[in-house]
Every structure is written in C-alpha cells, then in structure tokens.
Write a protein that holds these residues in place. Structure first.
Motif, PDB file in Angstrom:
ATOM      1  N   ALA A   8       0.861  -1.184   0.000  1.00 13.18           N
ATOM      2  CA  ALA A   8       0.000   0.000   0.000  1.00 13.18           C
ATOM      3  C   ALA A   8       0.894   1.229   0.000  1.00 13.18           C
ATOM      4  O   ALA A   8       2.084   1.144   0.324  1.00 13.18           O
ATOM      5  CB  ALA A   8      -0.901   0.004   1.229  1.00 13.18           C
ATOM      6  N   TYR A   9       0.325   2.354  -0.388  1.00 16.81           N
ATOM      7  CA  TYR A   9       1.079   3.596  -0.319  1.00 16.81           C
ATOM      8  C   TYR A   9       0.176   4.724   0.135  1.00 16.81           C
ATOM      9  O   TYR A   9      -1.041   4.647   0.015  1.00 16.81           O
ATOM     10  CB  TYR A   9       1.732   3.939  -1.668  1.00 16.81           C
ATOM     11  CG  TYR A   9       0.786   4.389  -2.754  1.00 16.81           C
ATOM     12  CD1 TYR A   9       0.541   5.745  -2.962  1.00 16.81           C
ATOM     13  CD2 TYR A   9       0.139   3.479  -3.559  1.00 16.81           C
ATOM     14  CE1 TYR A   9      -0.320   6.161  -3.958  1.00 16.81           C
ATOM     15  CE2 TYR A   9      -0.711   3.871  -4.562  1.00 16.81           C
ATOM     16  CZ  TYR A   9      -0.940   5.229  -4.763  1.00 16.81           C
ATOM     17  OH  TYR A   9      -1.795   5.636  -5.742  1.00 16.81           O
ATOM     18  N   GLU A  10       0.798   5.724   0.711  1.00 10.08           N
ATOM     19  CA  GLU A  10       0.078   6.896   1.199  1.00 10.08           C
ATOM     20  C   GLU A  10       0.836   8.132   0.722  1.00 10.08           C
ATOM     21  O   GLU A  10       2.037   8.266   0.946  1.00 10.08           O
ATOM     22  CB  GLU A  10       0.029   6.885   2.726  1.00 10.08           C
ATOM     23  CG  GLU A  10      -0.604   8.117   3.322  1.00 10.08           C
ATOM     24  CD  GLU A  10      -0.483   8.139   4.832  1.00 10.08           C
ATOM     25  OE1 GLU A  10      -0.789   9.202   5.408  1.00 10.08           O
ATOM     26  OE2 GLU A  10      -0.062   7.135   5.429  1.00 10.08           O
ATOM     27  N   GLN A  11       0.116   9.016   0.047  1.00 10.08           N
ATOM     28  CA  GLN A  11       0.723  10.263  -0.390  1.00 10.08           C
ATOM     29  C   GLN A  11       0.468  11.319   0.689  1.00 10.08           C
ATOM     30  O   GLN A  11      -0.667  11.541   1.095  1.00 10.08           O
ATOM     31  CB  GLN A  11       0.128  10.717  -1.718  1.00 10.08           C
ATOM     32  CG  GLN A  11       0.822  11.913  -2.294  1.00 10.08           C
ATOM     33  CD  GLN A  11       0.292  12.275  -3.671  1.00 10.08           C
ATOM     34  OE1 GLN A  11      -0.678  11.699  -4.142  1.00 10.08           O
ATOM     35  NE2 GLN A  11       0.930  13.226  -4.298  1.00 10.08           N
ATOM     36  N   LEU A  19       5.597   3.987   1.372  1.00  6.66           N
ATOM     37  CA  LEU A  19       5.244   2.643   0.911  1.00  6.66           C
ATOM     38  C   LEU A  19       5.232   1.702   2.102  1.00  6.66           C
ATOM     39  O   LEU A  19       6.150   1.726   2.928  1.00  6.66           O
ATOM     40  CB  LEU A  19       6.269   2.142  -0.104  1.00  6.66           C
ATOM     41  CG  LEU A  19       6.401   2.951  -1.377  1.00  6.66           C
ATOM     42  CD1 LEU A  19       7.636   2.523  -2.141  1.00  6.66           C
ATOM     43  CD2 LEU A  19       5.175   2.798  -2.228  1.00  6.66           C
ATOM     44  N   THR A  20       4.202   0.851   2.188  1.00 11.40           N
ATOM     45  CA  THR A  20       4.128  -0.132   3.258  1.00 11.40           C
ATOM     46  C   THR A  20       3.883  -1.511   2.664  1.00 11.40           C
ATOM     47  O   THR A  20       3.314  -1.647   1.576  1.00 11.40           O
ATOM     48  CB  THR A  20       2.995   0.179   4.251  1.00 11.40           C
ATOM     49  OG1 THR A  20       1.755   0.202   3.558  1.00 11.40           O
ATOM     50  CG2 THR A  20       3.225   1.494   4.959  1.00 11.40           C
ATOM     51  N   HIS A  21       4.345  -2.521   3.380  1.00 11.23           N
ATOM     52  CA  HIS A  21       4.088  -3.904   3.002  1.00 11.23           C
ATOM     53  C   HIS A  21       3.576  -4.625   4.231  1.00 11.23           C
ATOM     54  O   HIS A  21       4.265  -4.714   5.239  1.00 11.23           O
ATOM     55  CB  HIS A  21       5.356  -4.574   2.470  1.00 11.23           C
ATOM     56  CG  HIS A  21       5.120  -5.963   2.008  1.00 11.23           C
ATOM     57  ND1 HIS A  21       5.660  -7.052   2.635  1.00 11.23           N
ATOM     58  CD2 HIS A  21       4.393  -6.454   0.974  1.00 11.23           C
ATOM     59  CE1 HIS A  21       5.278  -8.146   2.006  1.00 11.23           C
ATOM     60  NE2 HIS A  21       4.507  -7.813   1.005  1.00 11.23           N
ATOM     61  N   GLN A  22       2.350  -5.089   4.147  1.00 11.71           N
ATOM     62  CA  GLN A  22       1.662  -5.757   5.249  1.00 11.71           C
ATOM     63  C   GLN A  22       1.706  -4.920   6.521  1.00 11.71           C
ATOM     64  O   GLN A  22       1.972  -5.412   7.612  1.00 11.71           O
ATOM     65  CB  GLN A  22       2.240  -7.152   5.459  1.00 11.71           C
ATOM     66  CG  GLN A  22       2.037  -8.032   4.262  1.00 11.71           C
ATOM     67  CD  GLN A  22       2.600  -9.415   4.427  1.00 11.71           C
ATOM     68  OE1 GLN A  22       3.331  -9.706   5.365  1.00 11.71           O
ATOM     69  NE2 GLN A  22       2.264 -10.285   3.498  1.00 11.71           N
ATOM     70  N   GLY A  23       1.476  -3.634   6.376  1.00 12.74           N
ATOM     71  CA  GLY A  23       1.384  -2.721   7.511  1.00 12.74           C
ATOM     72  C   GLY A  23       2.700  -2.171   8.013  1.00 12.74           C
ATOM     73  O   GLY A  23       2.713  -1.296   8.865  1.00 12.74           O
ATOM     74  N   ARG A  24       3.815  -2.640   7.497  1.00 12.48           N
ATOM     75  CA  ARG A  24       5.128  -2.154   7.936  1.00 12.48           C
ATOM     76  C   ARG A  24       5.725  -1.227   6.892  1.00 12.48           C
ATOM     77  O   ARG A  24       5.602  -1.479   5.686  1.00 12.48           O
ATOM     78  CB  ARG A  24       6.090  -3.315   8.138  1.00 12.48           C
ATOM     79  CG  ARG A  24       5.713  -4.197   9.286  1.00 12.48           C
ATOM     80  CD  ARG A  24       6.735  -5.274   9.439  1.00 12.48           C
ATOM     81  NE  ARG A  24       6.580  -5.905  10.737  1.00 12.48           N
ATOM     82  CZ  ARG A  24       7.402  -6.782  11.218  1.00 12.48           C
ATOM     83  NH1 ARG A  24       8.464  -7.152  10.524  1.00 12.48           N
ATOM     84  NH2 ARG A  24       7.204  -7.315  12.394  1.00 12.48           N
TER      85      ARG A  24
END
Length: 76
Positions: A8-11, A19-24
C-alpha cells in the motif's frame, strides 16, 4: 511466479509517498522519485510497481540462484 500482494502507499501533504508492506514501512519517496512512482502506479499494476520500488520483487528464484554452479563455491 506468484503475484505480489500486501503493498500500500500513502501520499502525504508534503509530496512524499510512504510505501508499506503488510502494515510495515517499506520505504519513503520524496521529490522527483515520488512523482515518478505515482505516474507508474497510475499507468500499471500497482502491486507490481510497489514491489519493484521496494525491492521485494524476487519470488521463487532465490533457490534456483543458490544452486547455480557459480554460487556453489566452498560447498560440499
């Protein structure tokens, strides 16, 4: 080869992208790199793009590489 998932990503307001992978947290992009990343995500498969940008795109080929004759030095 399995498809990447869990990214997932958050701008953020300052223009950076987290950038996150499985919440990390997997990485932070700023400036031009953030803009380039966002353009790639819009144009292609978002999960695949995020996996490539974080370096987590190698799935399944590690075992094959380990058994390659060039990588066997010193093993019995």
């Amino acid at each position: 080869m399995p498809r990447p998932h869990g990214f997932a990503y958050e701008q953020r307001r300052d223009g950076s992208v987290v950038l996150t992978h499985q919440g990390r947290a997997a990485g932070v992009l700023r400036g031009g790199r953030a803009g380039k990343f966002l353009a790639e995500v819009e144009a292609g498969d978002a999960q695949l793009v995020m996996a490539r940008w974080t370096g987590a795109y190698r799935f399944g080929n590690e075992r094959r590489a380990r058994n390659h004759p060039r990588n066997r030095t010193g093993r019995t």
